[in-house]
Write an enzyme that holds these catalytic residues in place. Structure first.
Site, PDB file in Angstrom:
ATOM      1  N   LYS A   1       0.923  14.494 -57.182  1.00  0.00           N
ATOM      2  CA  LYS A   1       0.889  15.766 -56.427  1.00  0.00           C
ATOM      3  C   LYS A   1       0.298  15.561 -55.033  1.00  0.00           C
ATOM      4  O   LYS A   1       0.915  15.923 -54.031  1.00  0.00           O
ATOM      5  CB  LYS A   1       0.040  16.804 -57.183  1.00  0.00           C
ATOM      6  N   ASN A   2      -0.879  14.950 -54.977  1.00  0.00           N
ATOM      7  CA  ASN A   2      -1.542  14.816 -53.679  1.00  0.00           C
ATOM      8  C   ASN A   2      -0.880  13.762 -52.798  1.00  0.00           C
ATOM      9  O   ASN A   2      -1.135  13.699 -51.598  1.00  0.00           O
ATOM     10  CB  ASN A   2      -3.031  14.489 -53.870  1.00  0.00           C
TER      11      ASN A   2
ATOM     12  N   CYS B   1      -7.429  25.399 -54.976  1.00  0.00           N
ATOM     13  CA  CYS B   1      -8.417  25.624 -56.032  1.00  0.00           C
ATOM     14  C   CYS B   1      -9.714  26.181 -55.460  1.00  0.00           C
ATOM     15  O   CYS B   1     -10.178  25.746 -54.402  1.00  0.00           O
ATOM     16  CB  CYS B   1      -8.708  24.306 -56.736  1.00  0.00           C
TER      17      CYS B   1
ATOM     18  N   ARG C   1     -14.468  24.996 -48.787  1.00  0.00           N
ATOM     19  CA  ARG C   1     -13.270  24.335 -48.258  1.00  0.00           C
ATOM     20  C   ARG C   1     -12.889  24.810 -46.856  1.00  0.00           C
ATOM     21  O   ARG C   1     -11.785  25.323 -46.623  1.00  0.00           O
ATOM     22  CB  ARG C   1     -12.097  24.482 -49.226  1.00  0.00           C
TER      23      ARG C   1
ATOM     24  N   ASP D   1     -11.644  14.966 -58.740  1.00  0.00           N
ATOM     25  CA  ASP D   1     -10.581  15.656 -59.475  1.00  0.00           C
ATOM     26  C   ASP D   1     -10.585  15.334 -60.968  1.00  0.00           C
ATOM     27  O   ASP D   1      -9.888  15.995 -61.741  1.00  0.00           O
ATOM     28  CB  ASP D   1      -9.201  15.300 -58.876  1.00  0.00           C
TER      29      ASP D   1
ATOM     30  N   ARG E   1       0.288  23.959 -61.349  1.00  0.00           N
ATOM     31  CA  ARG E   1       0.241  23.529 -59.945  1.00  0.00           C
ATOM     32  C   ARG E   1       0.288  22.005 -59.823  1.00  0.00           C
ATOM     33  O   ARG E   1       0.757  21.482 -58.816  1.00  0.00           O
ATOM     34  CB  ARG E   1      -1.060  24.012 -59.279  1.00  0.00           C
TER      35      ARG E   1
HETATM   36  C1  UD1 Z   1      -8.047  16.544 -51.250  1.00  0.00           C
HETATM   37  C2  UD1 Z   1      -7.258  16.720 -52.535  1.00  0.00           C
HETATM   38  C3  UD1 Z   1      -8.148  17.241 -53.639  1.00  0.00           C
HETATM   39  C4  UD1 Z   1      -9.371  16.341 -53.793  1.00  0.00           C
HETATM   40  C5  UD1 Z   1     -10.080  16.134 -52.449  1.00  0.00           C
HETATM   41  C6  UD1 Z   1     -11.216  15.129 -52.532  1.00  0.00           C
HETATM   42  C7  UD1 Z   1      -5.018  17.254 -51.778  1.00  0.00           C
HETATM   43  C8  UD1 Z   1      -3.942  18.257 -51.679  1.00  0.00           C
HETATM   44  N1  UD1 Z   1      -6.170  17.670 -52.307  1.00  0.00           N
HETATM   45  O1  UD1 Z   1      -8.499  17.846 -50.875  1.00  0.00           O
HETATM   46  O2  UD1 Z   1      -7.403  17.260 -54.842  1.00  0.00           O
HETATM   47  O3  UD1 Z   1     -10.273  16.931 -54.689  1.00  0.00           O
HETATM   48  O4  UD1 Z   1      -9.132  15.663 -51.473  1.00  0.00           O
HETATM   49  O5  UD1 Z   1     -10.743  13.910 -52.994  1.00  0.00           O
HETATM   50  O6  UD1 Z   1      -4.836  16.087 -51.431  1.00  0.00           O
HETATM   51  N2  UD1 Z   1     -14.456  19.708 -45.641  1.00  0.00           N
HETATM   52  C9  UD1 Z   1     -15.071  20.397 -44.627  1.00  0.00           C
HETATM   53  N3  UD1 Z   1     -14.337  20.697 -43.514  1.00  0.00           N
HETATM   54  C10 UD1 Z   1     -13.031  20.319 -43.375  1.00  0.00           C
HETATM   55  C11 UD1 Z   1     -12.415  19.588 -44.417  1.00  0.00           C
HETATM   56  C12 UD1 Z   1     -13.151  19.305 -45.539  1.00  0.00           C
HETATM   57  O7  UD1 Z   1     -16.243  20.762 -44.718  1.00  0.00           O
HETATM   58  O8  UD1 Z   1     -12.416  20.610 -42.336  1.00  0.00           O
HETATM   59  C13 UD1 Z   1     -15.232  19.413 -46.865  1.00  0.00           C
HETATM   60  C14 UD1 Z   1     -14.647  20.113 -48.092  1.00  0.00           C
HETATM   61  O9  UD1 Z   1     -15.093  21.436 -48.181  1.00  0.00           O
HETATM   62  C15 UD1 Z   1     -15.158  19.242 -49.211  1.00  0.00           C
HETATM   63  C16 UD1 Z   1     -15.139  17.847 -48.586  1.00  0.00           C
HETATM   64  O10 UD1 Z   1     -15.116  18.033 -47.175  1.00  0.00           O
HETATM   65  O11 UD1 Z   1     -16.467  19.597 -49.560  1.00  0.00           O
HETATM   66  C17 UD1 Z   1     -13.958  16.999 -49.005  1.00  0.00           C
HETATM   67  O12 UD1 Z   1     -12.776  17.665 -48.689  1.00  0.00           O
HETATM   68  P1  UD1 Z   1     -11.407  16.917 -48.348  1.00  0.00           P
HETATM   69  O13 UD1 Z   1     -11.582  15.440 -48.514  1.00  0.00           O
HETATM   70  O14 UD1 Z   1     -10.923  17.426 -47.051  1.00  0.00           O
HETATM   71  O15 UD1 Z   1     -10.488  17.442 -49.522  1.00  0.00           O
HETATM   72  P2  UD1 Z   1      -9.070  18.100 -49.400  1.00  0.00           P
HETATM   73  O16 UD1 Z   1      -8.237  17.348 -48.434  1.00  0.00           O
HETATM   74  O17 UD1 Z   1      -9.199  19.567 -49.264  1.00  0.00           O
END
Ligand code: UD1
Length: 416
Positions: A22-23, A116, A121, A305, A397
């Protein structure tokens, strides 16, 4: 009804093939708008997040042809640069379209992404990084408008190796002017997958899987046919199903090289694991031990995850386990549901202490998000009696057909 019914107690035994990631898929779907022509993706998982992403692509003008796991996106003509909230707000990955649409069209109006509910986020890092490449943002009534009069390279520093922000910068940089050097990149396999895809389409990228990635902008990308890698989280879920029922499970098409940390913890629990290239056999007969301390972290560490699935497994292990969640701040939502089933879990801050009980008791429980929902299904497999997991749409999902797969392994499980 939107639920899954599990009659627990069966020892799982058998083979299952692992669906596409998925990711891994969602950023590639976003990337397809950078190709002025056809992108064909094979092994594309049949999950609802992919359905939503395809709807968004169709809305802006892409022609989509889908035959089971093969999807063709023809992005020869993009007609619009806004997105309907209906599909954009339901999943986090709609944010990937930010970098991709800026690269193709120079502008995009979208909504704040959903996905989720496992923490705040925010998207500040995505916006900060893209601003450094010449993008300006304005808040609209319900979302965000991003405009660039010419994306340019330069040095982009990420304060935290966010998976999504790294992907967005890469997507914006492939057609930008000059060289973009991204420092503090995420190293997850999904980043490598995105870069491999883009490189095959003609992008100039080095350093994928390392903390510094360099992208030299090119004029255009060419049409491409690409096979998506298998899903490491789905693979981990099914291994834990074997652990929880003390069964023996063989995974075919598994991303073995991406699962090393997971194997280490499963072995600590007492599981016997045999590996080949894309093949795993796990014997869970003696896999009932607690693990004193595990901590989620960025790749190659223990993936957040799978945190909920491990929590479910620890509820019936011998002794007490501690899980520390360091990536998301609200990722212990299944505790209340596991407690209804008789689990002994205590939360202190970002740590959960799980003391194993002799057995769980089936009852109705609520899935509140994707990975937690799958973990409740696992708990149901090990519980005595019947467990009903409500809100199966969360599980849809990311899992093509969890009942098909676990049913093939001998679970008494069906949709109701
Ligand atoms: C992706 C994955 C998700 C996985 C996560 C961590 C997808 C679609 N989803 O989510 O399944 O759990 O990586 O491996 O690929 N953060 C900020 N500001 C930002 C961006 C992120 O504060 O602009 C924080 C987030 O709130 C979180 C942390 O950084 O606490 C990690 O997030 P991130 O690595 O960005 O995860 P996703 O890309 O949302």
């Amino acid at each position: 009804m939107d639920a899954i019914r599990i009659c627990g107690g069966n020892t799982l035994c058998g083979e299952v093939s692992i669906q596409g990631s998925k990711n891994g898929t969602l950023p590639l779907l976003a990337a397809s708008v950078l190709v002025k022509g056809k992108t064909v993706l094979r092994n594309c998982p049949e999950i609802t997040d992919v359905d939503h992403m395809l709807k968004l692509l169709e809305y802006v003008g892409c022609k989509i042809t889908r035959n089971r796991r093969t999807v063709e996106i023809d992005a020869s003509y993009i007609r619009r640069t806004d997105f309907p909230s209906e599909h954009a707000v339901v999943m986090r990955s709609s944010i990937m379209l930010l970098g991709a649409m800026l690269g193709r069209m120079g502008e995009i109006s979208t909504y704040y992404p959903g996905g989720c509910v496992i923490g705040e986020r925010p998207i500040d890092m995505h916006m900060g990084a893209l601003s450094q490449m010449g993008v300006s943002f304005t808040e609209t009534e319900s979302g965000l408008r991003a405009v660039s009069t010419g994306l340019h390279g330069g040095l982009v520093k990420l304060d935290f190796p966010s998976v999504g922000a790294t992907e967005n910068v890469i997507l914006a940089a492939v057609l930008a002017k000059g060289e973009t050097v991204v420092e503090g990149c995420a190293k997850e396999p999904e980043i490598v997958e995105l870069c491999n895809f883009l490189i095959q389409a003609g992008a100039k990228i080095t350093g994928a899987g390392e903390s510094i990635i360099r992208i030299v902008g090119v004029e255009s990308l060419k049409e491409i046919c690409y096979r998506i890698m298998p899903d490491r989280i789905v693979a981990g879920t099914y291994l834990l199903a074997a652990v929880m029922t003390r069964g023996i499970v063989v995974l075919n098409d598994a991303p073995v090289s991406q699962m090393q940390e997971l194997f280490r913890i499963l072995q600590q629990m007492g599981a016997d694991i045999a590996l080949a290239d894309q093949w795993v056999c796990l014997n869970g007969e003696h896999a009932g031990k607690a693990v004193p301390n595990i901590k989620t972290s960025v790749y190659p560490g223990f993936p957040t995850d799978l945190q909920s699935a491990f929590m479910a497994a620890f509820t019936v292990a011998k002794g007490c386990s501690i899980i520390e969640e360091t990536i998301f701040e609200s990722r212990f939502k299944i505790v209340s549901e596991l407690s209804k089933m008789g689990a002994d879990v205590n939360i202190i801050g970002n740590r959960a202490m799980i003391c194993g009980v002799d057995s769980l008791t089936g009852c109705p429980v609520n899935a509140m998000e994707l990975r937690g929902g799958a973990a409740l299904v696992l708990a149901g497999l090990a519980a005595s009696g019947t467990t009903i997991v409500e809100n199966k749409h969360f599980i849809d999902r990311g899992y093509e057909d969890i009942c098909r797969d676990l049913g093939a392994l001998g679970a008494n499980i069906r949709y109701v």
